[in-house]
Design an enzyme around this catalytic site. Structure first.
Site, short mmCIF file in Angstrom:
data_model
loop_
_atom_site.label_atom_id
_atom_site.label_comp_id
_atom_site.label_asym_id
_atom_site.label_seq_id
_atom_site.Cartn_x
_atom_site.Cartn_y
_atom_site.Cartn_z
N CYS B 222 2.67 -4.18 8.46
CA CYS B 222 2.24 -3.57 7.21
C CYS B 222 1.69 -2.17 7.38
O CYS B 222 1.46 -1.48 6.41
CB CYS B 222 1.15 -4.42 6.55
SG CYS B 222 1.68 -6.09 6.23
N HIS B 301 -4.05 1.12 18.37
CA HIS B 301 -3.24 -0.06 18.71
C HIS B 301 -4.07 -1.00 19.56
O HIS B 301 -4.47 -0.65 20.66
CB HIS B 301 -2.02 0.40 19.51
CG HIS B 301 -0.90 -0.60 19.51
ND1 HIS B 301 -1.05 -1.88 19.95
CD2 HIS B 301 0.37 -0.50 19.11
CE1 HIS B 301 0.09 -2.51 19.82
NE2 HIS B 301 0.98 -1.71 19.32
N HIS B 385 -11.27 9.42 -2.56
CA HIS B 385 -10.48 8.24 -2.91
C HIS B 385 -10.11 7.46 -1.66
O HIS B 385 -9.85 8.05 -0.61
CB HIS B 385 -9.19 8.66 -3.63
CG HIS B 385 -9.44 9.53 -4.82
ND1 HIS B 385 -9.97 9.05 -5.99
CD2 HIS B 385 -9.24 10.84 -4.99
CE1 HIS B 385 -10.08 10.05 -6.85
NE2 HIS B 385 -9.65 11.15 -6.26
N HIS B 389 -5.03 -0.87 2.45
CA HIS B 389 -3.86 -1.74 2.37
C HIS B 389 -4.23 -3.04 1.65
O HIS B 389 -5.17 -3.73 2.03
CB HIS B 389 -3.36 -2.05 3.77
CG HIS B 389 -2.35 -3.13 3.82
ND1 HIS B 389 -1.22 -3.14 3.03
CD2 HIS B 389 -2.29 -4.27 4.54
CE1 HIS B 389 -0.52 -4.22 3.29
NE2 HIS B 389 -1.14 -4.93 4.20
N HIS B 418 -3.48 -7.17 -7.41
CA HIS B 418 -3.34 -8.00 -8.62
C HIS B 418 -1.99 -7.78 -9.29
O HIS B 418 -1.31 -8.72 -9.70
CB HIS B 418 -4.47 -7.65 -9.60
CG HIS B 418 -4.48 -8.52 -10.82
ND1 HIS B 418 -3.88 -8.16 -12.00
CD2 HIS B 418 -5.03 -9.74 -11.03
CE1 HIS B 418 -4.04 -9.11 -12.89
NE2 HIS B 418 -4.74 -10.08 -12.33
N ASN B 422 1.00 -8.24 -2.26
CA ASN B 422 1.00 -7.53 -0.99
C ASN B 422 2.42 -7.05 -0.72
O ASN B 422 3.27 -7.81 -0.30
CB ASN B 422 0.52 -8.48 0.12
CG ASN B 422 0.54 -7.82 1.49
OD1 ASN B 422 1.02 -6.69 1.65
ND2 ASN B 422 0.00 -8.51 2.48
#
Lengths: 467, 494
Positions: B222, B301, B385, B389, B418, B422
């Protein structure tokens, strides 16, 4: 007066020094050295002979006699020898149901052999690697194989990791391109690990579509890992220096795009379908690539000669074009041997090697490394050119100052080429160590030719054998 | 894993390293400081009258002045030209699926009941959906609407073509981009990488140039959207005057889990269809209409750690069904990864005041009193802002707590979860579109995009807004933005 002059001079000197320093550091970072590489040699229990391959094909009850004959004909004429390697699940009879763990095991074997090998050979620690690019064509689990590599070798947290997939047999050079571009942007020198392989485990085709069965006959297990760096301190130890890399992708043409497609057959079984338009697409992509490559690697004299002959021919023949029978014969060919000493061709198959040989005007000696690699290792997809390079090195062909051209083809349709200059005399036999003395063998004819030789007497089976 | 000690220890080292690097990299610049100081002192000593007489005594003629001026201008130009090229985000487009792909709770539950024999699995998935934070308007691809779903390669390709081509068409409409002008193409899709690749598919459909530099990243989870942005940025630094097209998506079709292991059923409940196409450029004329400029990309990582590596793991269950298992430690690992990422990005973006506070608290902890809690920098001072994720409700909650953000800051993430579910690597772009659709994006605002993904990776990107974005934005939120924000209850009773 003195103060102002002094001030101006100081400022200017500072500015000039700054710019000079920038230019020098940019130049230092612009070189790209191949420090070393290692080719994967799978364990002997994974060797597969023509007879064994025949058994595997026989096991597939869906295949009728025509398909059986077609496949054996392909194998016998493929130029592939008796020492290539297959995934374990195929040899154990589980080719219809490969598991996720089988595929991971194949990759782990490769990591343990080649990646650990290249790190040990060069003395570079895993923690010193700044950038790792992995390319495995048709297997892409989560977490990515590059993460698996990072995990296996305990690399740093800020390592830049990239995982390429789906880019076919020419993706080895795409990985090198990625590494080189990222190296150019980093302010400090970068140590890059480029790892290339192909996953054969989940890709053994078990259906009856002829265009998809060719993959089973040609693709074999293998892989390679290479260390690239732009640190000038390694220049003395480096094997080659990258000079230029050209990529051509003719996917915009529909028939080229559909030349090699991984899809389901009519019965819903997955396989890579190789279409009849593949050789034509390869030639087109090759031409596209050479047109951009030639001006960058050939000496000006050769380019001038070629251009003048082309112009002369056009002038002589006048408005009539495509006249082959008149005067001078075939169109002038550009001689790549003026700029290249060794040709590292992708051993896609005997027909591919032959086609490239003809179009470049090469001798049997030039294409011997590719032919021998095909014989000893099969078509290991994106990593095969490292085996070809290793053959040249094992045969002591690579001397300081020699120039090497790597050319690969792959689905998409892509043709990528890479031009290297050898920086010192090379003598490491690598994966060829135990068998280099047997090459080239007296004959490349398949030993089962007698047993299956009756195949070649059959006409009209499997039209247009493209490999 | 000890949080405070290791965190502050590694930060300590990072500061020393950073300081040393700064010193060495800017050595010549720092040399200038004493020179200028000496000059200023000298000038101050001389006084105005003396300066004037000094100037008159120079006897500068036109040639001298012209030469000096020319030299100064020349050097200045070369200096300016040699700086790293800025990377602009010209525009981006998010895919809005058709209403026929909509999956309200009732549909999802009905399908689950019809496909699965296992009552316990059905009840488990119901409970997950109730607490997931997803709404009734999320989308699944057409193949998943079949009973049972049809995860063939053909259907996967169809979904890929649908989402990717729609997103790119939308982007072309918004920017007037000509396919022949695309120099770099980076595609990331984690769980579907056919041959020929998705990047080759795009090259074929839009007839892109044969000398395009294309890359197809796969399996990177992702957070791969930001990895693609990083790669595109590096390519743009090397190639002047270029456009880069970045496509981030996740193809849901081949990844439906058909078994009954609980940790593998979670992705079925959470992952939804989506895609984003982004146009990056380093051409100077794009600076006028570009929306954002890329300031930093920081990648972390954690794969070297066993627990982190196995926390999102694809494997086969006992029945041979392939699925992605999410471990229970996911939140803790995400928190750790975020902390590591912050230690690198903090010094780059935080104002000096916060950095000094952190430094003094660190020194205090070491020298004065060990029981002082480590200072968590206030990132609200560095960013206007936040795009976190939308991995799931728990991830957003965890980050809100770790970064001490208010509910308004995480509103974009919660509302995206919502409305769209995802959508994996493209979710960050839906969130950015939300902020723009709400009319909150002003010139000079700084945005922080944080992505998490398998591996375990935590990647951050920092953008600076170049022009105030006017509504309506013609984005995926246009028809429903007036309904948002919505209060998402803890548990929706199904």
């Amino acid at each position: 007066m003195e103060l102002l002059a002094l001030l101006t001079v100081l400022l200017l000197a500072h500015a000039v020094a700054y710019l000079a320093w920038q230019a020098v550091s940019r130049r230092r970072r612009a070189c790209c050295y191949l420090l070393d590489y290692a080719c994967h040699k799978p364990s002997d229990d994974r060797k597969v002979t023509t007879e064994m391959a025949g058994d595997v094909i026989e096991r597939n009850k869906r295949l009728g006699l025509p398909e059986y004959r077609f496949l054996l004909k392909v194998i016998v004429n493929s130029g592939i020898g008796e020492n290539t390697y297959c995934p374990r699940n195929v040899l154990q009879g589980r080719e219809e149901s490969p598991t996720h763990d089988d595929a991971l095991e194949e990759m782990d074997d490769f990591f343990t052999d080649a990646v650990a090998g290249v790190l040990a050979k060069t003395g570079v620690r895993a923690r010193d690697v700044d950038l790792v690019v992995l390319n495995v064509g048709s297997f892409s689990p989560a977490p990515s194989l590059v993460s698996r590599l990072v995990h296996r070798f305990g690399m740093r947290e800020d390592v830049m990791a990239y995982n390429l997939s789906g880019m076919g047999c020419s993706a080895g050079l795409i990985a090198v391109d990625l590494a080189r571009n990222v190296m150019l942007t980093r302010p400090r020198t970068t140590m890059a690990l480029v790892v290339t392989s192909e996953s054969c485990t989940p890709n053994w085709y078990v259906g009856t579509d002829k265009s998809m069965m060719l993959g089973n006959c040609l693709f074999r297990c293998g892989g390679a890992a290479a260390l690239l760096t732009n640190d000038p301190a390694f220049r003395g130890r480096a094997k080659m220096e990258l000079r230029c890399l050209v990529r051509a992708n003719i996917g915009a043409h529909d028939d080229a795009h559909a030349a090699a497609v991984h899809r389901e057959d009519a019965d819903g079984r997955l396989g890579v379908s190789l279409s009849k338009a593949l050789p034509k697409a390869a030639v087109r992509a090759f031409t596209e690539n050479l047109q951009r490559l030639a001006p960058r690697i050939l000496p000006a004299r050769e380019l001038a000669r070629f251009v003048s002959r082309l112009l002369l021919r056009k002038l002589l023949l006048g408005p009539r074009n495509n006249s082959k029978a008149e005067g001078g014969g075939s169109s002038p060919k550009i001689d790549f041997k003026t700029g290249v000493d060794h040709f590292c061709l992708h051993p896609g198959g005997t027909a591919v090697i032959e086609a490239v040989r003809k179009s470049l005007g090469l001798t049997a000696h030039d294409v011997e490394p590719a032919r021998m690699t095909l014989h000893r290792w099969g078509n290991t997809s994106a990593s095969s050119l490292w085996y070809v390079l290793s053959y040249m090195e094992a045969k002591r062909r690579l001397k300081r100052g020699d120039r090497v051209l790597m050319v690969t083809f792959g689905s998409g349709f892509k043709c990528n080429s890479c031009y290297w200059e050898v920086t010192r005399d090379l003598a490491d036999a690598g994966a060829w160590e135990d068998c280099i003395d047997e090459y080239p063998p007296e004959t490349l004819v398949n030993p089962y030719m007698d047993k299956f030789g009756w195949l070649n007497d059959l006409q009209g089976q499997g039209s247009g054998f493209i490999f | 894993m000890p949080t405070g000690g290791v965190f502050s220890g590694s930060v300590n080292l990072k500061y020393v390293k950073l300081g040393y690097q700064y010193l060495v990299n800017h050595f010549l610049t720092l040399l200038l400081v004493p020179v200028m100081a000496a000059t200023a002192l000298e000038l101050a000593r001389l006084g105005p009258g003396e300066l004037l007489s000094l100037w008159r005594s120079l006897e500068l003629d036109l040639v001298h002045i012209l030469c000096s001026a020319f030299l100064v201008v020349f050097v200045g130009t070369v200096y300016v030209m040699s700086r790293p090229r800025p990377v602009y985000l010209v525009d981006y487009a998010c895919y809005k699926p058709p209403a026929s792909c909509r999956v309200p709770f009732a549909t999802f539950m009905e399908h689950t009941r019809l496909i699965s024999d296992d009552d316990k699995s059905v009840r488990f998935q119901t409970r997950i959906l109730e607490r997931s934070g997803l709404g009734e308007d999320t989308y699944l691809p057409p193949a998943n609407h079949y009973i049972p779903p049809n995860p063939s390669m053909e259907a996967s390709r169809a979904e890929a073509q649908l989402v990717i081509f729609s997103a790119i068409d939308d982007l072309v409409r918004r920017t007037g981009l000509k396919p022949k002008d695309i120099d770099i193409l980076v595609v990331n899709c984690s769980l579907f990488s056919p041959t020929p690749s998705l990047s080759a598919m795009i090259i074929n459909k839009y007839k892109l140039r044969s000398n395009i530099r294309s890359f197809n990243l796969s399996g990177m989870g992702c957070s791969a959207g930001l990895i693609s942005i990083d790669l595109a940025r590096d390519m743009l630094q090397v190639h002047p005057n270029s456009n880069a097209l970045v496509v981030s998506t996740e193809i849901i079709t081949p990844n439906f889990y058909q078994g009954s292991r609980r940790d593998m059923l979670l992705p079925n409940c959470l992952f939804r269809m989506g895609a984003a196409a982004i146009l990056l450029s380093n051409r100077r004329r794009e600076a006028r209409r570009a929306k954002y400029r890329l300031v930093h990309v920081v990648r972390t990582h954690k794969g070297a750690d066993d627990r982190a590596y196995r926390c999102v793991y694809q494997e086969e269950d006992d029945q041979g069904f392939s699925g992605i298992s999410l471990s229970k430690e996911l939140m803790a690992i995400a928190g750790d990864a975020l902390k590591s990422n912050i230690t690198t990005i903090g010094p780059l973006v935080l104002p000096m005041s916060e950095q000094l506070l952190f430094f003094f608290r660190l020194v205090g902890r070491k020298l004065i009193n060990k029981t002082w809690k480590p200072y968590i920098p206030d990132f609200k001072l560095a960013f206007e802002h936040f795009c976190i994720h939308a991995g799931g409700r728990a991830v957003i909650d965890e980050l809100q707590k770790n970064l001490q953000l208010s509910s308004r800051h995480v509103e974009a993430s919660r509302m995206t979860l919502h409305r769209f579910g995802n959508t994996s690597s493209s979710s960050l772009w839906y969130e950015l579109a939300y902020i723009e659709a709400k009319g909150r994006m002003r010139r000079g605002d700084r945005v922080w995009q944080i992505g998490f993904g398998s591996g375990f990776k935590c990647n951050s990107a920092v953008w600076k807004c170049l022009r105030s974005i006017k509504t309506p934005t013609n984005g995926p939120w246009d028809d429903c933005i007036h309904r948002y924000p919505v209060d998402v209850p803890e548990v929706v009773k199904l």
